[in-house]
Design an enzyme around this catalytic site. Structure first.
Site, PDB file in Angstrom:
ATOM      1  N   LYS A  13       0.938  -1.066   0.366  1.00 28.31           N
ATOM      2  CA  LYS A  13       0.171  -0.062  -0.032  1.00 28.31           C
ATOM      3  C   LYS A  13       0.812   0.989   0.176  1.00 28.31           C
ATOM      4  CE  LYS A  13      -4.028  -2.547   2.430  1.00 28.31           C
ATOM      5  NZ  LYS A  13      -4.265  -2.218   3.219  1.00 28.31           N
ATOM      6  N   GLN A  51      -4.675  -1.333   9.491  1.00 28.10           N
ATOM      7  CA  GLN A  51      -4.316  -2.899   8.804  1.00 28.10           C
ATOM      8  C   GLN A  51      -4.792  -3.832  10.343  1.00 28.10           C
ATOM      9  OE1 GLN A  51      -3.220  -3.135   6.290  1.00 28.10           O
ATOM     10  NE2 GLN A  51      -4.115  -5.788   6.481  1.00 28.10           N
ATOM     11  N   ASP A  74     -11.170   2.556   4.250  1.00 26.16           N
ATOM     12  CA  ASP A  74     -11.809   1.157   3.917  1.00 26.16           C
ATOM     13  C   ASP A  74     -12.929   1.424   3.784  1.00 26.16           C
ATOM     14  OD1 ASP A  74      -9.064  -0.241   3.378  1.00 26.16           O
ATOM     15  OD2 ASP A  74      -8.711  -0.608   5.594  1.00 26.16           O
TER      16      ASP A  74
END
Ligand code: NAD
Length: 292
Positions: free
Chosen positions: A53, A97, A120
């Site tokens: 990422k 994460q 997200d």
């Protein structure tokens, strides 16, 4: 022969578009979109995802700010960091994460992220907006699935869509997005009876079960479009490993189009994360302008 929907090529195109948008915003506002990525503990798979990422952000010109916290981090320490990032006007996206160490509640943490920075799309406010069709940031993998479908489907209205898997991060949001396009959506899961027959009714199949080669050739209607989200690493004889999807790709030549694994949904997920970050930055800029 089914057309192969090339997720790698589509992801590259989306990343190029995102990089151009990043450049525009940076010139216009004097600050590049910023994504804070928080990694707690040392799960090796999470480290790989975070590294990828960050590398893709760098390539697109997005400032990535990586926060590495030890396995022993307490929930309140993590919540303090999120509060600071929420307040930081130079940070447009905040990503934690998953998975998190056992002492930290993922729900509590996801709830703490400012919905406007929730790239997200997991915050209940964004989930609610998705379910009411009122905008908000959409989870990356489902967004990628829809872009892949858009490349081959012009009119969704009235099509039968079958989603395999009902997780919060893939199955449910994909189902909501398909519903929004006026598909007739059936969501199936591990306890569904007669799955094969249900899939046989589908014009669109989205498989997100994490069960290798679950969807066989004779489950797929001729002319259907198949999106394979599943990724499972299997070990072959001799110890070599490879990634396998939920669909027996070699058996669905009669489909209209399908995504391969790897090279289908996977690359689109990170590309959508970057585009969500830019979207968050643009929304922030609009809010600032309106307030001025
Ligand atoms: P999950 O384990 O949270 O959910 C799996 C869902 O599939 C559950 O609802 C379960 O009921 C259903 N299911 C499992 N086995 C089934 C079966 N035999 N028949 C019918 N339904 C079944 O998983 P998830 O996080 O939604 O991920 C699903 C798959 O997608 C995994 O392989 C994951 O690695 C992959 N994934 C890929 C990406 C990507 O970027 N390509 C992103 C997220 C997840």
């Amino acid at each position: 022969m089914a057309a192969v929907i090339d997720g790698s090529a589509m992801a590259r195109a989306l990343q190029d578009r995102t990089a151009r948008e990043v450049e525009d915003i940076t010139v216009r506002t004097g600050i590049a979109p910023g994504l804070a990525v928080i990694l707690v503990g040392d799960d090796p798979a999470s480290e790989v995802y975070v590294r990828r990422k960050v590398a893709e952000c760098d390539r697109a010109g997005i400032r990535s700010i990586k926060h590495r916290l030890p396995e022993t981090t307490t929930q309140s320490e993590l919540l303090d960091l999120i509060a600071a990032l929420n307040a930081d006007t130079g940070v447009h996206g905040v990503l934690v994460q998953l998975p998190l160490p056992h002492q930290i509640s993922p729900a509590r943490v996801l709830d703490a992220i400012d919905p406007a920075k929730d790239v997200d799309g997991f915050h209940p406010v964004n989930v609610g907006r998705l379910s009411t069709g009122t905008g908000g940031l959409v989870p990356c993998t489902p967004l990628g699935c829809m872009m892949l479908l858009d490349s081959v489907i012009e009119t969704y209205r009235g099509l039968n869509a079958v989603v395999i898997g009902k997780s919060n991060i893939v199955g449910k949001p994909v189902a909501l997005l398909l519903l929004e396009r006026e598909c007739t959506v059936t969501v199936t899961h591990i306890a569904t009876r007669g799955l094969a027959d249900i899939v046989r009714t589908a014009d669109i199949v989205v498989a997100a079960a994490g069960s290798p080669r679950l969807v066989r050739g004779d489950w797929v209607k001729p002319g259907a479009v198949v999106i394979d989200v599943g990724i499972t690493r299997i070990t072959e004889k001799g110890g070599r490993t490879r990634l396998v999807g939920d669909v027996a790709f070699d058996e669905i030549g009669h489909a209209r189009a399908a995504t391969p694994v790897p090279g289908g949904v996977g690359p689109m997920t990170i590309a959508c994360l970057l585009s969500n970050t830019v979207r968050a930055a643009v929304n922030h800029e609009r809010t600032e302008t309106a307030a001025a």
